[in-house]
Design a protein around this motif. Structure first.
Motif, mmCIF file in Angstrom:
data_model
loop_
_atom_site.group_PDB
_atom_site.id
_atom_site.type_symbol
_atom_site.label_atom_id
_atom_site.label_comp_id
_atom_site.label_asym_id
_atom_site.label_seq_id
_atom_site.Cartn_x
_atom_site.Cartn_y
_atom_site.Cartn_z
ATOM 1 N N VAL A 145 -9.418 1.591 0.931
ATOM 2 C CA VAL A 145 -8.260 0.877 1.484
ATOM 3 C C VAL A 145 -6.995 1.319 0.747
ATOM 4 O O VAL A 145 -5.978 1.623 1.375
ATOM 5 C CB VAL A 145 -8.449 -0.662 1.379
ATOM 6 N N VAL A 146 -7.059 1.378 -0.580
ATOM 7 C CA VAL A 146 -5.899 1.792 -1.387
ATOM 8 C C VAL A 146 -5.494 3.221 -1.034
ATOM 9 O O VAL A 146 -4.307 3.515 -0.847
ATOM 10 C CB VAL A 146 -6.198 1.640 -2.892
ATOM 11 N N ALA A 147 -6.460 4.116 -0.917
ATOM 12 C CA ALA A 147 -6.166 5.517 -0.589
ATOM 13 C C ALA A 147 -5.497 5.626 0.784
ATOM 14 O O ALA A 147 -4.516 6.357 0.947
ATOM 15 C CB ALA A 147 -7.441 6.349 -0.635
ATOM 16 N N ARG A 148 -6.014 4.901 1.769
ATOM 17 C CA ARG A 148 -5.413 4.935 3.107
ATOM 18 C C ARG A 148 -4.010 4.347 3.104
ATOM 19 O O ARG A 148 -3.104 4.866 3.753
ATOM 20 C CB ARG A 148 -6.285 4.178 4.109
ATOM 21 N N TYR A 149 -3.820 3.271 2.370
ATOM 22 C CA TYR A 149 -2.503 2.649 2.277
ATOM 23 C C TYR A 149 -1.502 3.637 1.681
ATOM 24 O O TYR A 149 -0.404 3.816 2.210
ATOM 25 C CB TYR A 149 -2.562 1.369 1.440
ATOM 26 N N HIS A 150 -1.884 4.275 0.565
ATOM 27 C CA HIS A 150 -0.972 5.231 -0.078
ATOM 28 C C HIS A 150 -0.652 6.409 0.835
ATOM 29 O O HIS A 150 0.501 6.835 0.920
ATOM 30 C CB HIS A 150 -1.542 5.724 -1.410
ATOM 31 N N ALA A 151 -1.648 6.925 1.526
ATOM 32 C CA ALA A 151 -1.417 8.049 2.444
ATOM 33 C C ALA A 151 -0.458 7.627 3.561
ATOM 34 O O ALA A 151 0.474 8.370 3.908
ATOM 35 C CB ALA A 151 -2.741 8.543 3.026
ATOM 36 N N ASP A 152 -0.673 6.449 4.113
ATOM 37 C CA ASP A 152 0.187 5.934 5.181
ATOM 38 C C ASP A 152 1.604 5.703 4.660
ATOM 39 O O ASP A 152 2.585 6.022 5.328
ATOM 40 C CB ASP A 152 -0.415 4.642 5.727
ATOM 41 N N TYR A 153 1.713 5.163 3.456
ATOM 42 C CA TYR A 153 3.021 4.893 2.862
ATOM 43 C C TYR A 153 3.772 6.196 2.609
ATOM 44 O O TYR A 153 4.973 6.289 2.885
ATOM 45 C CB TYR A 153 2.854 4.103 1.561
ATOM 46 N N GLU A 154 3.071 7.209 2.095
ATOM 47 C CA GLU A 154 3.695 8.523 1.854
ATOM 48 C C GLU A 154 4.190 9.128 3.168
ATOM 49 O O GLU A 154 5.274 9.700 3.230
ATOM 50 C CB GLU A 154 2.714 9.475 1.166
ATOM 51 N N GLU A 155 3.405 8.971 4.226
ATOM 52 C CA GLU A 155 3.798 9.491 5.534
ATOM 53 C C GLU A 155 5.040 8.767 6.057
ATOM 54 O O GLU A 155 5.975 9.394 6.565
ATOM 55 C CB GLU A 155 2.643 9.355 6.525
ATOM 56 N N ALA A 156 5.056 7.443 5.929
ATOM 57 C CA ALA A 156 6.220 6.663 6.369
ATOM 58 C C ALA A 156 7.455 7.048 5.548
ATOM 59 O O ALA A 156 8.553 7.178 6.097
ATOM 60 C CB ALA A 156 5.934 5.167 6.242
ATOM 61 N N LEU A 167 10.380 1.329 7.106
ATOM 62 C CA LEU A 167 9.200 1.732 6.323
ATOM 63 C C LEU A 167 8.076 0.713 6.506
ATOM 64 O O LEU A 167 6.929 1.071 6.772
ATOM 65 C CB LEU A 167 9.548 1.839 4.833
ATOM 66 N N ARG A 168 8.430 -0.551 6.336
ATOM 67 C CA ARG A 168 7.427 -1.622 6.442
ATOM 68 C C ARG A 168 6.812 -1.648 7.840
ATOM 69 O O ARG A 168 5.601 -1.753 7.996
ATOM 70 C CB ARG A 168 8.110 -2.959 6.113
#
Length: 144
Positions: A23-34, A112-113
């Motif tokens: 979950v953390v890895a997916r969140y970070h990847a999504d956040y970096e993309e945004a 972003l959010r």
């Protein structure tokens, strides 16, 4: 004298930890993309999101970002250059500098959010009751 705890976690605990890591890895990847969609680094986006909560002393930003104050200074410099943030004197203590999001910074932080697919897709598949339960369990884990 207490002995160190050397027992291995049970399989259920291991599964939960591995799922949290995913979950953390997916969140970070999504956040970096945004963030990259707004030509921001992850650190710039994170700091801008913190500033969207209100003007914050530079030292407190460094604590929240878990980095040196000089790093925060550089990030704020880059956000200021893009007119997404500004420095102000703290009304309570004019010797203290706070960073604040500009109107444009607030708009980008909102984008972003709202741009995080992770928050829309997997969580949307859960009922409101399931999301509430998940929230409450995560809070209990973090408060413990």
């Amino acid at each position: 004298m207490a002995t160190p705890h050397h027992t291995r976690p049970d399989q259920l605990t291991t599964d939960v930890v591995e799922l949290i890591a995913e979950v953390v890895a997916r969140y970070h990847a999504d956040y970096e993309e945004a963030a990259s969609a707004h030509a921001l680094t992850g650190a710039q986006a994170k700091l801008l999101s913190l500033l969207a909560l209100g003007p914050t002393p530079m030292r407190k930003l460094a604590q929240k970002m878990k980095c040196e104050p000089s790093n925060v200074t550089g990030i704020v410099d880059r956000l200021e250059a893009r007119r997404l943030a500004e420095r102000r004197a703290d009304p309570a203590d004019r010797r203290v500098k706070v960073a604040a999001a500009t109107e444009e910074g607030l708009r980008v932080a909102r984008d972003l959010r709202e741009g995080l697919r992770f928050a829309r897709e997997p969580l949307a598949g859960l009922s409101e009751e399931e999301r509430r339960t998940l929230r409450d369990l995560l809070r209990r884990m973090l408060d413990g």
